[in-house]
Design a protein around this motif. Structure first.
Motif, short mmCIF file in Angstrom:
data_model
loop_
_atom_site.label_atom_id
_atom_site.label_comp_id
_atom_site.label_asym_id
_atom_site.label_seq_id
_atom_site.Cartn_x
_atom_site.Cartn_y
_atom_site.Cartn_z
N LYS A 308 0.97 5.87 -10.37
CA LYS A 308 2.00 6.81 -9.91
C LYS A 308 1.91 7.13 -8.42
O LYS A 308 2.75 7.83 -7.89
N ARG A 309 0.90 6.64 -7.73
CA ARG A 309 0.79 7.02 -6.32
C ARG A 309 1.04 5.82 -5.40
O ARG A 309 1.04 4.67 -5.83
N ASP A 310 1.22 6.10 -4.13
CA ASP A 310 1.55 5.07 -3.15
C ASP A 310 0.33 4.17 -2.90
O ASP A 310 -0.75 4.66 -2.53
N LEU A 311 0.52 2.88 -3.08
CA LEU A 311 -0.60 1.93 -2.93
C LEU A 311 -0.63 1.29 -1.54
O LEU A 311 -1.56 0.52 -1.25
N THR A 312 0.36 1.61 -0.71
CA THR A 312 0.46 0.96 0.61
C THR A 312 -0.83 1.05 1.43
O THR A 312 -1.26 0.04 2.01
N GLY A 318 -6.49 -3.98 3.10
CA GLY A 318 -7.03 -5.25 2.56
C GLY A 318 -7.83 -5.10 1.28
O GLY A 318 -8.52 -6.02 0.87
N TYR A 319 -7.71 -3.93 0.64
CA TYR A 319 -8.45 -3.69 -0.61
C TYR A 319 -7.68 -4.14 -1.86
O TYR A 319 -8.27 -4.43 -2.89
N MET A 320 -6.33 -4.13 -1.72
CA MET A 320 -5.51 -4.52 -2.87
C MET A 320 -4.44 -5.49 -2.40
O MET A 320 -4.12 -5.56 -1.21
N LYS A 321 -3.89 -6.24 -3.38
CA LYS A 321 -2.79 -7.14 -3.04
C LYS A 321 -1.75 -7.12 -4.15
O LYS A 321 -2.07 -6.87 -5.32
N GLU A 322 -0.50 -7.37 -3.75
CA GLU A 322 0.60 -7.41 -4.71
C GLU A 322 0.84 -8.85 -5.15
O GLU A 322 0.72 -9.78 -4.36
N ASN A 323 1.19 -8.99 -6.43
CA ASN A 323 1.53 -10.31 -6.95
C ASN A 323 2.69 -10.10 -7.92
O ASN A 323 2.47 -9.79 -9.09
N GLU A 325 5.07 -8.19 -9.97
CA GLU A 325 5.05 -6.82 -10.50
C GLU A 325 3.63 -6.27 -10.62
O GLU A 325 3.44 -5.12 -11.01
N ASN A 326 2.65 -7.10 -10.32
CA ASN A 326 1.25 -6.69 -10.50
C ASN A 326 0.59 -6.25 -9.21
O ASN A 326 0.98 -6.68 -8.12
N ILE A 327 -0.44 -5.43 -9.37
CA ILE A 327 -1.30 -5.04 -8.25
C ILE A 327 -2.73 -5.34 -8.65
O ILE A 327 -3.11 -5.14 -9.81
N SER A 328 -3.52 -5.85 -7.72
CA SER A 328 -4.91 -6.18 -8.06
C SER A 328 -5.79 -5.98 -6.84
O SER A 328 -5.33 -5.87 -5.71
N PHE A 329 -7.10 -5.95 -7.10
CA PHE A 329 -8.07 -5.85 -6.01
C PHE A 329 -8.29 -7.21 -5.36
O PHE A 329 -8.24 -8.24 -6.03
N THR A 330 -8.59 -7.18 -4.08
CA THR A 330 -9.11 -8.35 -3.38
C THR A 330 -10.64 -8.35 -3.59
O THR A 330 -11.19 -7.33 -4.03
N THR A 339 -14.53 3.70 -6.47
CA THR A 339 -14.01 4.81 -5.66
C THR A 339 -12.49 4.84 -5.71
O THR A 339 -11.87 5.90 -5.91
N ILE A 340 -11.87 3.67 -5.52
CA ILE A 340 -10.39 3.62 -5.49
C ILE A 340 -9.82 3.97 -6.86
O ILE A 340 -8.85 4.75 -6.96
N ILE A 341 -10.42 3.43 -7.93
CA ILE A 341 -9.91 3.73 -9.27
C ILE A 341 -9.97 5.24 -9.55
O ILE A 341 -9.03 5.80 -10.12
N SER A 342 -11.04 5.88 -9.11
CA SER A 342 -11.16 7.34 -9.35
C SER A 342 -10.07 8.10 -8.58
O SER A 342 -9.65 9.17 -8.99
N GLU A 343 -9.56 7.51 -7.48
CA GLU A 343 -8.46 8.14 -6.75
C GLU A 343 -7.12 7.90 -7.44
O GLU A 343 -6.17 8.66 -7.28
N LEU A 344 -7.05 6.82 -8.21
CA LEU A 344 -5.77 6.43 -8.83
C LEU A 344 -5.54 7.07 -10.19
O LEU A 344 -4.40 7.12 -10.66
N ILE A 345 -6.62 7.52 -10.85
CA ILE A 345 -6.41 8.06 -12.22
C ILE A 345 -6.75 9.56 -12.30
O ILE A 345 -7.35 10.10 -11.42
#
Length: 345
Positions: A308-312, A318-323, A325-330, A339-345
């Motif tokens: 639900k939050r902005d992934l830009t 350079g931590y995530m990439k779009e593919n 409809e999907n988003i994934s880690f590099t 750390t990032i997952i705890s910010e996202l949930i």
């Protein structure tokens, strides 16, 4: 996507406990192992008729058991459950034991995948981890498995261990290339409480945090050059050799774990067996937080719509990439994924 469940069987016996290991295990005794196998088989009855297309013997050291005991467990599982004829059946093995006859027996039982505890191909790195087998023993185990007709072979590799260097890591990569196996599980050492390493951590000759991060990224690149696709934060496979069993954990496909300390995700519930073989309920599973947390372990990632939050900012850094409809880690993102997952949930 195949929705059949996975069966995990925990074998908690070891000759000696490795100083970094916090998994439940006890010292191997033949009579104790026979009694335990009987308990596991009796427990199957609670789930009679369940259908599986993967079976995984984990530990501990499953290969410490007499092959006949493994056969008894698998034979009983086939009688009680519906186990697909094309199942992936894995057993974890310690190469310090001469496994040539065991592998022949395993192949007869239908075991078709071996996971070998290598950790490192460098002698002093392995000894620092309490591993007595040398790379010659690992090479022999790989040869013996293939000789028995088992060609799907995974090696465990540990990163950031005592005495590990970049030169040592290169030596391990050369060995992996030479062995031409199908799968690598590469874990960064995490020092857990209640282990000898925890008490000794200030005296351990460990690489610093930046070096460990560089070692991880180097591992991703080196394995990629050898034809291994990183499909999960710690797992790398040649084409079509991803662990079908372990993938169920991350894709929230049901799995049943039998044995002391074995965990399950079954009928939407999470539960585990304690050290007294009692089932402990762990609540409902499979919710949105779990979909995000587990799905982002996979290199294919998850649907962007789950977040639900902005992934830009993560993408720009350079931590995530779009593919699509999907988003994934590099790979760089995997290093800070918790750390990032705890910010996202």
């Amino acid at each position: 996507m195949n929705k059949k469940a996975g069966l995990y069987i925990h074998i908690p016996f070891c000759r000696n406990k490795c100083p970094y290991c916090d998994f439940y295990s006890v010292k191997y005794e033949k009579e104790l192992a026979e009694k335990y196998a009987k308990q596991v088989i009796e427990e199957f009855e609670k789930y009679r008729g369940a259908e599986f297309d993967t079976v995984y013997f984990g530990g501990g050291t499953p290969s410490i058991l007499e092959p006949q005991l493994i056969s008894n467990i698998l034979h009983s599982a086939r009688k009680v459950f519906k186990i697909d004829n094309h199942s992936e059946i894995t057993i974890e093995c310690n190469p310090s034991k001469n496994l040539s006859e065991d592998f022949k027996r395993y192949a007869e039982f239908g075991i078709n995948r071996i996971s070998l505890g290598m950790q490192s191909a460098v002698k002093n790195e392995r000894l620092a981890l309490g591993r007595t087998a040398g790379k010659e023993d690992v090479a022999k185990a790989i040869f013996d498995a293939r000789n028995a007709g088992i060609t799907n072979i995974s090696l465990d590799l540990m990163i950031g261990t005592p005495k590990q260097t970049f030169d040592g890591l290169n030596e391990t990569f050369d060995f992996i290339k030479e062995m031409d196996v199908t799968h690598i599980s590469a874990y960064m050492l995490k020092i857990e409480e209640n282990t000898p390493f925890y008490k000794l951590q200030n005296k351990l000759d460990l690489p610093d945090e930046d070096s460990v991060s560089d070692m991880y990224l180097k591992t991703v690149d080196a394995l990629s050059d050898m034809g291994f696709h990183q499909y999960e934060v710690s797992n790398f496979a040649k084409p079509n050799f991803e662990s079908r069993h372990n993938t169920k954990y991350w894709e929230l496909i049901p799995y049943l774990g039998i044995g002391k300390s074995a965990h399950s995700f079954w009928n939407g519930r999470r539960f585990y067996y304690d050290e007294g073989f009692h089932i402990i309920d762990d609540g409902a599973g499979g919710g949105e937080d779990e979909q995000i947390m587990l799905g982002l372990r996979l290199s294919k990632g998850i649907k962007k719509s789950l977040i639900k939050r902005d992934l830009t900012p993560y993408i720009k850094a350079g931590y995530m990439k779009e593919n699509g409809e999907n988003i994934s880690f590099t790979p760089k993102g995997f290093l800070v994924s918790n750390t990032i997952i705890s910010e996202l949930i």
